[in-house]
Design a protein around this motif. Structure first.
Motif, PDB file in Angstrom:
ATOM      1  N   VAL A 146       0.744  -1.178   0.062  1.00  0.00           N
ATOM      2  CA  VAL A 146       0.064  -0.260   0.145  1.00  0.00           C
ATOM      3  C   VAL A 146       0.923   1.290   0.036  1.00  0.00           C
ATOM      4  CG1 VAL A 146      -2.107   1.338   1.217  1.00  0.00           C
ATOM      5  CG2 VAL A 146      -1.718  -1.255   1.200  1.00  0.00           C
ATOM      6  N   THR A 147       0.526   2.075  -1.051  1.00  0.00           N
ATOM      7  CA  THR A 147       1.351   3.414  -1.020  1.00  0.00           C
ATOM      8  C   THR A 147       0.878   4.487  -0.085  1.00  0.00           C
ATOM      9  OG1 THR A 147       2.124   2.641  -3.239  1.00  0.00           O
ATOM     10  CG2 THR A 147       2.426   5.328  -2.621  1.00  0.00           C
ATOM     11  N   VAL A 148       1.737   4.834   0.881  1.00  0.00           N
ATOM     12  CA  VAL A 148       0.903   5.760   1.950  1.00  0.00           C
ATOM     13  C   VAL A 148       2.168   6.879   2.013  1.00  0.00           C
ATOM     14  CG1 VAL A 148       0.329   6.255   4.347  1.00  0.00           C
ATOM     15  CG2 VAL A 148      -0.078   4.073   3.366  1.00  0.00           C
ATOM     16  N   ASN A 149       1.851   8.024   1.324  1.00  0.00           N
ATOM     17  CA  ASN A 149       2.974   9.038   1.388  1.00  0.00           C
ATOM     18  C   ASN A 149       2.587  10.201   2.632  1.00  0.00           C
ATOM     19  OD1 ASN A 149       4.219   8.005  -0.817  1.00  0.00           O
ATOM     20  ND2 ASN A 149       2.593   8.729  -2.211  1.00  0.00           N
ATOM     21  N   ALA A 150       1.766  10.096   3.169  1.00  0.00           N
ATOM     22  CA  ALA A 150       1.545  11.210   4.410  1.00  0.00           C
ATOM     23  C   ALA A 150       0.395  10.309   5.011  1.00  0.00           C
ATOM     24  CB  ALA A 150       1.211  12.357   3.815  1.00  0.00           C
ATOM     25  N   VAL A 151       0.150  10.738   6.477  1.00  0.00           N
ATOM     26  CA  VAL A 151      -0.989  10.480   7.136  1.00  0.00           C
ATOM     27  C   VAL A 151      -1.502  11.909   7.639  1.00  0.00           C
ATOM     28  CG1 VAL A 151      -0.338   8.218   7.689  1.00  0.00           C
ATOM     29  CG2 VAL A 151       0.607   9.816   9.362  1.00  0.00           C
ATOM     30  N   ASP A 152      -1.223  12.779   7.131  1.00  0.00           N
ATOM     31  CA  ASP A 152      -1.903  14.401   7.769  1.00  0.00           C
ATOM     32  C   ASP A 152      -2.298  14.877   6.270  1.00  0.00           C
ATOM     33  OD1 ASP A 152      -1.746  16.913   8.036  1.00  0.00           O
ATOM     34  OD2 ASP A 152      -0.426  17.128   9.500  1.00  0.00           O
ATOM     35  N   ALA A 153      -3.576  15.149   6.277  1.00  0.00           N
ATOM     36  CA  ALA A 153      -4.225  15.481   5.154  1.00  0.00           C
ATOM     37  C   ALA A 153      -3.597  17.086   4.550  1.00  0.00           C
ATOM     38  CB  ALA A 153      -5.938  15.814   5.510  1.00  0.00           C
ATOM     39  N   ASP A 154      -2.931  17.688   5.317  1.00  0.00           N
ATOM     40  CA  ASP A 154      -2.480  19.110   4.994  1.00  0.00           C
ATOM     41  C   ASP A 154      -1.206  18.685   4.391  1.00  0.00           C
ATOM     42  OD1 ASP A 154      -4.406  20.831   5.939  1.00  0.00           O
ATOM     43  OD2 ASP A 154      -3.652  20.669   8.150  1.00  0.00           O
ATOM     44  N   ILE A 155      -0.466  17.775   4.450  1.00  0.00           N
ATOM     45  CA  ILE A 155       0.550  17.409   3.721  1.00  0.00           C
ATOM     46  C   ILE A 155       0.163  16.679   2.534  1.00  0.00           C
ATOM     47  CG2 ILE A 155       2.648  15.881   3.833  1.00  0.00           C
ATOM     48  CD1 ILE A 155       2.928  16.418   6.902  1.00  0.00           C
ATOM     49  N   ARG A 173      -7.924  19.118   0.664  1.00  0.00           N
ATOM     50  CA  ARG A 173      -7.901  18.349   1.866  1.00  0.00           C
ATOM     51  C   ARG A 173      -9.081  17.261   2.216  1.00  0.00           C
ATOM     52  NH1 ARG A 173      -8.539  17.968   7.420  1.00  0.00           N
ATOM     53  NH2 ARG A 173      -6.840  18.273   8.665  1.00  0.00           N
ATOM     54  N   LYS A 174     -10.153  17.639   1.625  1.00  0.00           N
ATOM     55  CA  LYS A 174     -11.184  16.495   1.674  1.00  0.00           C
ATOM     56  C   LYS A 174     -10.929  15.277   1.004  1.00  0.00           C
ATOM     57  CE  LYS A 174     -16.408  16.240   0.597  1.00  0.00           C
ATOM     58  NZ  LYS A 174     -17.302  16.865   0.022  1.00  0.00           N
ATOM     59  N   ALA A 175     -10.302  15.509  -0.209  1.00  0.00           N
ATOM     60  CA  ALA A 175      -9.896  14.147  -0.830  1.00  0.00           C
ATOM     61  C   ALA A 175      -8.635  13.521  -0.026  1.00  0.00           C
ATOM     62  CB  ALA A 175      -9.214  14.239  -2.165  1.00  0.00           C
ATOM     63  N   SER A 176      -7.732  14.180   0.497  1.00  0.00           N
ATOM     64  CA  SER A 176      -6.781  13.600   1.121  1.00  0.00           C
ATOM     65  C   SER A 176      -7.003  12.872   2.496  1.00  0.00           C
ATOM     66  CB  SER A 176      -5.502  14.749   1.466  1.00  0.00           C
ATOM     67  OG  SER A 176      -5.066  15.231   0.588  1.00  0.00           O
ATOM     68  N   SER A 177      -8.098  13.606   3.265  1.00  0.00           N
ATOM     69  CA  SER A 177      -8.465  13.181   4.371  1.00  0.00           C
ATOM     70  C   SER A 177      -9.268  11.838   4.031  1.00  0.00           C
ATOM     71  CB  SER A 177      -9.826  14.037   5.130  1.00  0.00           C
ATOM     72  OG  SER A 177      -8.933  15.221   5.566  1.00  0.00           O
ATOM     73  N   LYS A 178     -10.232  11.777   3.151  1.00  0.00           N
ATOM     74  CA  LYS A 178     -10.665  10.467   2.897  1.00  0.00           C
ATOM     75  C   LYS A 178      -9.767   9.151   2.366  1.00  0.00           C
ATOM     76  CE  LYS A 178     -15.001   9.982   1.423  1.00  0.00           C
ATOM     77  NZ  LYS A 178     -16.046   9.934   0.688  1.00  0.00           N
ATOM     78  N   LEU A 179      -8.663   9.690   1.718  1.00  0.00           N
ATOM     79  CA  LEU A 179      -7.906   8.687   1.285  1.00  0.00           C
ATOM     80  C   LEU A 179      -6.896   8.132   2.557  1.00  0.00           C
ATOM     81  CD1 LEU A 179      -6.070   6.967  -0.806  1.00  0.00           C
ATOM     82  CD2 LEU A 179      -4.994   9.275  -1.286  1.00  0.00           C
ATOM     83  N   ILE A 180      -6.441   9.014   3.273  1.00  0.00           N
ATOM     84  CA  ILE A 180      -5.872   8.453   4.255  1.00  0.00           C
ATOM     85  C   ILE A 180      -6.594   7.488   5.474  1.00  0.00           C
ATOM     86  CG2 ILE A 180      -4.852   9.383   6.792  1.00  0.00           C
ATOM     87  CD1 ILE A 180      -3.996  11.871   5.088  1.00  0.00           C
ATOM     88  N   ARG A 182      -9.368   5.929   4.564  1.00  0.00           N
ATOM     89  CA  ARG A 182      -9.626   4.653   3.676  1.00  0.00           C
ATOM     90  C   ARG A 182      -8.367   3.766   3.794  1.00  0.00           C
ATOM     91  NH1 ARG A 182     -13.379   4.946  -0.513  1.00  0.00           N
ATOM     92  NH2 ARG A 182     -15.162   5.960   0.190  1.00  0.00           N
ATOM     93  N   GLN A 183      -7.120   4.224   3.612  1.00  0.00           N
ATOM     94  CA  GLN A 183      -5.936   3.404   3.575  1.00  0.00           C
ATOM     95  C   GLN A 183      -5.512   2.650   4.778  1.00  0.00           C
ATOM     96  OE1 GLN A 183      -3.063   6.421   2.627  1.00  0.00           O
ATOM     97  NE2 GLN A 183      -2.667   5.887   0.672  1.00  0.00           N
ATOM     98  N   LEU A 184      -5.663   3.493   6.271  1.00  0.00           N
ATOM     99  CA  LEU A 184      -5.672   2.993   7.417  1.00  0.00           C
ATOM    100  C   LEU A 184      -6.601   1.791   7.728  1.00  0.00           C
ATOM    101  CD1 LEU A 184      -4.554   6.291   9.362  1.00  0.00           C
ATOM    102  CD2 LEU A 184      -3.112   4.346   8.278  1.00  0.00           C
ATOM    103  N   ASP A 185      -7.927   2.212   7.354  1.00  0.00           N
ATOM    104  CA  ASP A 185      -9.184   1.204   7.705  1.00  0.00           C
ATOM    105  C   ASP A 185      -8.817  -0.118   6.646  1.00  0.00           C
ATOM    106  OD1 ASP A 185     -10.379   2.604   9.196  1.00  0.00           O
ATOM    107  OD2 ASP A 185     -11.945   3.467   7.821  1.00  0.00           O
ATOM    108  N   GLY A 186      -8.387   0.152   5.484  1.00  0.00           N
ATOM    109  CA  GLY A 186      -8.093  -0.968   4.752  1.00  0.00           C
ATOM    110  C   GLY A 186      -6.972  -1.958   5.034  1.00  0.00           C
ATOM    111  N   ILE A 187      -6.011  -1.164   5.797  1.00  0.00           N
ATOM    112  CA  ILE A 187      -4.677  -1.937   6.280  1.00  0.00           C
ATOM    113  C   ILE A 187      -5.179  -2.869   7.300  1.00  0.00           C
ATOM    114  CG2 ILE A 187      -2.590  -1.760   7.346  1.00  0.00           C
ATOM    115  CD1 ILE A 187      -2.113   0.947   5.679  1.00  0.00           C
ATOM    116  N   LYS A 188      -5.712  -2.094   8.296  1.00  0.00           N
ATOM    117  CA  LYS A 188      -6.276  -2.904   9.604  1.00  0.00           C
ATOM    118  C   LYS A 188      -7.008  -4.105   9.091  1.00  0.00           C
ATOM    119  CE  LYS A 188      -6.500   1.258  12.426  1.00  0.00           C
ATOM    120  NZ  LYS A 188      -7.147   2.237  13.151  1.00  0.00           N
ATOM    121  N   LYS A 189      -8.006  -4.025   8.081  1.00  0.00           N
ATOM    122  CA  LYS A 189      -8.916  -5.054   7.834  1.00  0.00           C
ATOM    123  C   LYS A 189      -8.144  -6.030   7.059  1.00  0.00           C
ATOM    124  CE  LYS A 189     -13.545  -5.621   5.435  1.00  0.00           C
ATOM    125  NZ  LYS A 189     -14.609  -4.932   4.844  1.00  0.00           N
TER     126      LYS A 189
END
Length: 298
Positions: A146-155, A173-180, A182-189
């Motif tokens: 999984v490509t994760v380039n930031a976990v802060d939406a402002d970055i 920021r809306k797009a980035s917040s949703k992507l982060i 989804r990424q973390l939820d997906g990794i956990k699942k």
């Protein structure tokens, strides 16, 4: 740092997967092969450094000679195994996102039916990882990047231009917040389902270089087992930026090692790469030859 195997439900399967996966293990990198089947034509996010292309010359992610149909991908795999019997991993890494269309999962189902012993590996931006987690496991996928380039939406808003979610284009920021999220939820699942997760992080000086520790700490808490920090290839909207120096890259990797083992041998392969990565010989030119066959993907 040694890789803990307590994150996977099947320790034996986990250990075996690492031993045979050249993109997860340093030792495997030099003796086992992998093939990337380029069946995923489109993406559902747009990173500012990403430039997808069909060509024979560029050696980087997002590039392939052709786009294959799932059926043609199996024929290609048959040929690849004859060329390189050391292949232990069948992956889909683009040139678009593997979950943006159905083709990757259809391909994995066919591969798993014919070659159940081969490790199936999927690379994704994670936007739809949680949605397809159960199906990913059903088609035999054991390892995911999984490509994760930031976990802060402002970055992340400075790295990702937009995402496309259920037909809606989101920006900033809306797009980035949703992507982060989804990424973390997906990794956990997917980890809960017994899949091994490696994180890819593109190191971008001046944007996320001081954010590496937070990224690694966060994905480790989500269940990731390994991280691969790769240098920016300046292109697209980031063509004006400089790639990180070897010292900057090493500092980021040393920072990451506080939390996760770091894979240091990534060659930033094409989406149609084939062979043993550590051999420095790519068989894709032999595999595809002068073929220009593609399939309609809408």
């Amino acid at each position: 740092m040694s890789i803990s195997i307590n994150k996977c439900k099947n320790d034996l399967s986990y250990s075996k997967s690492l031993e045979l996966h050249p993109c997860f293990s340093r030792e495997a990198h030099f003796k086992h092969g992998r093939i990337h089947l380029p069946v995923s034509p489109t993406c559902n996010i747009q990173c500012k450094f990403c430039k997808r292309s069909l060509n024979k010359s560029e050696v980087r992610p997002g590039v392939s000679n052709v786009i294959l149909s799932p059926k043609k991908a199996i024929e290609t795999l048959d040929k690849a195994l004859q060329l390189c019997p050391e292949i232990t991993v069948v992956g889909v890494a683009g040139p678009g996102d593997t979950l943006a269309t159905e083709y990757a999962l259809e391909t994995f189902a066919l591969v798993h039916q014919k070659y159940p012993h081969l490790i199936k590996c999927l690379s994704t931006n994670g936007l739809l990882l949680s949605k397809y987690a159960h199906r990913i496991v059903e088609v035999g996928v054991k390892t995911i990047t999984v490509t994760v380039n930031a976990v802060d939406a402002d970055i992340l808003k400075n790295i990702c231009s937009h995402i496309v979610d259920d037909g809606e284009i989101l920006y900033g920021r809306k797009a980035s917040s949703k992507l982060i999220s989804r990424q973390l939820d997906g990794i956990k699942k997917i980890v809960e389902l017994g899949v091994i997760v490696k994180i890819n992080t593109v190191l971008i000086p001046g944007i996320n270089d001081e954010h590496i520790e937070e990224i690694v700490r966060t994905v480790e808490e989500a269940g990731a087992s390994l991280i691969n920090i790769i240098p920016l290839i300046p292109q697209g909207d980031m063509i004006h930026l400089k790639a990180p120096s070897s010292l900057e890259l090493e500092f980021a990797r040393e920072t990451a090692e506080k939390y996760l083992p770091v894979f240091r041998h990534c060659r930033q392969c094409r989406a149609d790469a084939c062979g043993i990565p550590g051999s420095k010989i790519d068989l894709s030119s032999i595999l595809y030859g002068e073929s220009t066959h593609t399939f309609s993907h809408g």
